[in-house]
Design a protein around this motif. Structure first.
Motif, PDB file in Angstrom:
ATOM      1  N   SER A  87      -4.485  -6.730  -4.422  1.00 16.54           N
ATOM      2  CA  SER A  87      -4.762  -7.355  -3.117  1.00 16.54           C
ATOM      3  C   SER A  87      -4.786  -6.311  -2.008  1.00 16.54           C
ATOM      4  O   SER A  87      -5.576  -6.414  -1.063  1.00 16.54           O
ATOM      5  CB  SER A  87      -3.709  -8.407  -2.778  1.00 16.54           C
ATOM      6  OG  SER A  87      -3.767  -9.440  -3.706  1.00 16.54           O
ATOM      7  N   THR A  88      -3.921  -5.326  -2.111  1.00 15.94           N
ATOM      8  CA  THR A  88      -3.907  -4.262  -1.097  1.00 15.94           C
ATOM      9  C   THR A  88      -5.264  -3.554  -1.077  1.00 15.94           C
ATOM     10  O   THR A  88      -5.819  -3.286  -0.012  1.00 15.94           O
ATOM     11  CB  THR A  88      -2.764  -3.253  -1.399  1.00 15.94           C
ATOM     12  OG1 THR A  88      -1.538  -3.979  -1.430  1.00 15.94           O
ATOM     13  CG2 THR A  88      -2.700  -2.151  -0.371  1.00 15.94           C
ATOM     14  N   GLY A 142       1.762  -7.195  -8.342  1.00 15.50           N
ATOM     15  CA  GLY A 142       2.309  -6.041  -7.630  1.00 15.50           C
ATOM     16  C   GLY A 142       1.622  -4.724  -7.953  1.00 15.50           C
ATOM     17  O   GLY A 142       2.042  -3.669  -7.473  1.00 15.50           O
TER      18      GLY A 142
HETATM   19  N1  LIG Z   1       2.785  -6.513   3.733  1.00 16.47           N
HETATM   20  C1  LIG Z   1       3.558  -5.935   2.815  1.00 16.47           C
HETATM   21  N2  LIG Z   1       4.753  -5.404   3.121  1.00 16.47           N
HETATM   22  C2  LIG Z   1       5.520  -4.794   2.196  1.00 16.47           C
HETATM   23  N3  LIG Z   1       5.165  -4.661   0.894  1.00 16.47           N
HETATM   24  C3  LIG Z   1       3.988  -5.173   0.519  1.00 16.47           C
HETATM   25  C4  LIG Z   1       3.110  -5.841   1.452  1.00 16.47           C
HETATM   26  N4  LIG Z   1       1.998  -6.242   0.773  1.00 16.47           N
HETATM   27  C5  LIG Z   1       2.167  -5.850  -0.509  1.00 16.47           C
HETATM   28  N5  LIG Z   1       3.351  -5.204  -0.663  1.00 16.47           N
HETATM   29  C6  LIG Z   1       3.851  -4.597  -1.906  1.00 16.47           C
HETATM   30  O1  LIG Z   1       2.860  -3.700  -2.388  1.00 16.47           O
HETATM   31  C7  LIG Z   1       2.751  -3.765  -3.815  1.00 16.47           C
HETATM   32  C8  LIG Z   1       1.325  -4.131  -4.185  1.00 16.47           C
HETATM   33  O2  LIG Z   1       1.076  -5.468  -3.748  1.00 16.47           O
HETATM   34  P1  LIG Z   1      -0.317  -6.213  -3.958  1.00 16.47           P
HETATM   35  O3  LIG Z   1      -0.223  -7.549  -3.284  1.00 16.47           O
HETATM   36  O4  LIG Z   1      -1.425  -5.318  -3.573  1.00 16.47           O
HETATM   37  O5  LIG Z   1      -0.320  -6.397  -5.541  1.00 16.47           O
HETATM   38  P2  LIG Z   1      -1.258  -7.305  -6.448  1.00 16.47           P
HETATM   39  O6  LIG Z   1      -1.671  -6.447  -7.588  1.00 16.47           O
HETATM   40  O7  LIG Z   1      -2.329  -7.927  -5.648  1.00 16.47           O
HETATM   41  O8  LIG Z   1      -0.254  -8.427  -6.950  1.00 16.47           O
HETATM   42  P3  LIG Z   1      -0.496 -10.014  -7.141  1.00 16.47           P
HETATM   43  O9  LIG Z   1      -1.263 -10.156  -8.417  1.00 16.47           O
HETATM   44  O10 LIG Z   1       0.907 -10.544  -7.281  1.00 16.47           O
HETATM   45  O11 LIG Z   1      -1.212 -10.537  -5.936  1.00 16.47           O
HETATM   46  C9  LIG Z   1       3.787  -4.800  -4.265  1.00 16.47           C
HETATM   47  O12 LIG Z   1       4.953  -4.097  -4.647  1.00 16.47           O
HETATM   48  C10 LIG Z   1       4.036  -5.627  -3.022  1.00 16.47           C
HETATM   49  O13 LIG Z   1       5.340  -6.160  -3.018  1.00 16.47           O
END
Ligand SMILES: Nc1ncnc2c1ncn2[C@@H]1O[C@H](COP(=O)(O)OP(=O)(O)OP(=O)(O)O)[C@@H](O)[C@H]1O
Length: 326
Positions: A51-52, A47
């Motif tokens: 990935s974002t 989170g």
């Molecule tokens: N499509 C979406 N709609 C709503 N919230 C989202 C969406 N995609 C990601 N989030 C939220 O944005 C935040 C960042 O998510 P992200 O997937 O970028 O994290 P991450 O560091 O890649 O985590 P992980 O290691 O679990 O993949 C998290 O709180 C996630 O729940």
């Protein structure tokens, strides 16, 4: 002059979080760059926004604000050019399990516009490079997890990209398959000069694979550098105390905190981890104190700071604790 294959400045991305809640700020002014030919690890707990970030840099999502360039192209204005310059290996495999490894690679090459003969040649080259040549004719569903993941990476390389994005490349792999994939990535970067941006929540993976690290927390980069420089920036040692019983009411933590030269203490189950000025003097002091108070101990160990200590220093919490919190 260092040329950057990836340059993202002040990225902000919010997601709707339901009618009654304020939007979720997944990226909160994230700035990161990757020099050409470097493997950069984006390290953060679940989170954190890894990935974002990758989705924005690979043109799959748009930032609310901020700018990003990949291989010199703007991710908003030059999407096609960016897509041709990059390979993207998502967290979930994009291969067709019913098709063979060779068929998957040839199809991918054809999608990128390679003539059939060239697509077959490139597919065979990649299968050989990843040690999959003898499995070329088997359906992917019969591959092991490690073999499937190598094929995923090969699929991202069909069109000879300049920058490869790997989103949590080794999640779910056993240690041997993980080490094998690390070697492949290091070979691609070392011998072929490929720039790699990978996301990971494995501290060991970040330590071993990434030439440069950027630690992400709550949508921001909180620390950057080589794994060695990040660890070297921390003074002192790390002392780990394994107790027989957990420190449920925090008494032991408070006791240790009062010793001279003891800094932050993190509790994980039966284990207390403390940053200390000097391990050599802290260990006898810790042991003496616990013996005085008749607190049974399994082991006390001292080590140089780890990436977990670096994370703790910059975020105020241990990586494992942050992971568990999600
Ligand atoms: N499509 C979406 N709609 C709503 N919230 C989202 C969406 N995609 C990601 N989030 C939220 O944005 C935040 C960042 O998510 P992200 O997937 O970028 O994290 P991450 O560091 O890649 O985590 P992980 O290691 O679990 O993949 C998290 O709180 C996630 O729940």
């Amino acid at each position: 002059m260092v040329t950057h294959a990836v340059e993202a400045v002040d990225l902000v991305k919010t997601y709707p979080a339901g009618r009654k809640n304020p939007p979720l700020r997944a990226l909160d002014g994230l700035t990161v760059s990757v020099p050409e030919g470097v493997v950069l690890g984006l390290l953060g707990p679940n989170g954190a926004g890894k990935s974002t970030t990758v989705k924005i840099l690979t043109t799959l999502s748009r930032a609310d604000s901020g700018t990003a360039h990949v291989a010199g192209y703007d991710v908003n204005c030059d999407q096609d050019k960016v897509r041709h310059a990059i390979g993207y290996v998502p967290q979930k495999s994009s291969s067709d399990p019913m098709a063979t490894g060779l068929e998957n690679l040839v199809l991918s090459g054809r999608i990128f516009g390679l003539p059939r003969a060239e697509a077959v040649q490139r597919a065979r080259e990649l299968l050989a490079g990843f040690g999959l040549a003898e499995h070329a004719g088997r359906p992917v569903k019969t591959y092991s997890g490690g073999m499937q993941r190598k094929l995923d990476v090969a699929l991202g390389l069909v069109h000879r990209p300049r920058v490869l994005f790997l989103d949590e490349p080794t999640t779910g792999l056993d240690p041997e398959a993980r080490a094998d994939l690390w070697n492949e990535v290091l070979r691609l970067s070392g011998q072929e000069g490929l720039t790699v941006l990978l996301t990971t929540h494995y501290l060991e993976e970040a330590d071993r694979l990434a030439g440069q690290l950027a630690i992400v927390d709550h949508g921001k980069i909180v620390a950057e550098g080589t794994p060695e420089s990040l660890k070297a920036s921390l003074r002192g040692d790390s002392v780990q105390v394994e107790l027989v019983d957990p420190d449920t009411d925090g008494t032991i933590r408070l006791l240790l905190r009062q010793l001279p030269g003891v800094g932050e203490i993190v509790v994980e189950g039966n284990t207390l981890r403390a940053r200390v000025d000097r391990g050599a003097t802290a260990v006898p002091a810790v042991l003496g104190l616990l013996e005085d108070k008749e607190i049974p101990v399994v082991a006390v160990t001292v080590s140089r700071p780890s990436l977990d200590d670096v994370y703790l220093q910059h975020t105020g919490r241990s990586f494992k604790v942050a992971e568990a919190a999600g």
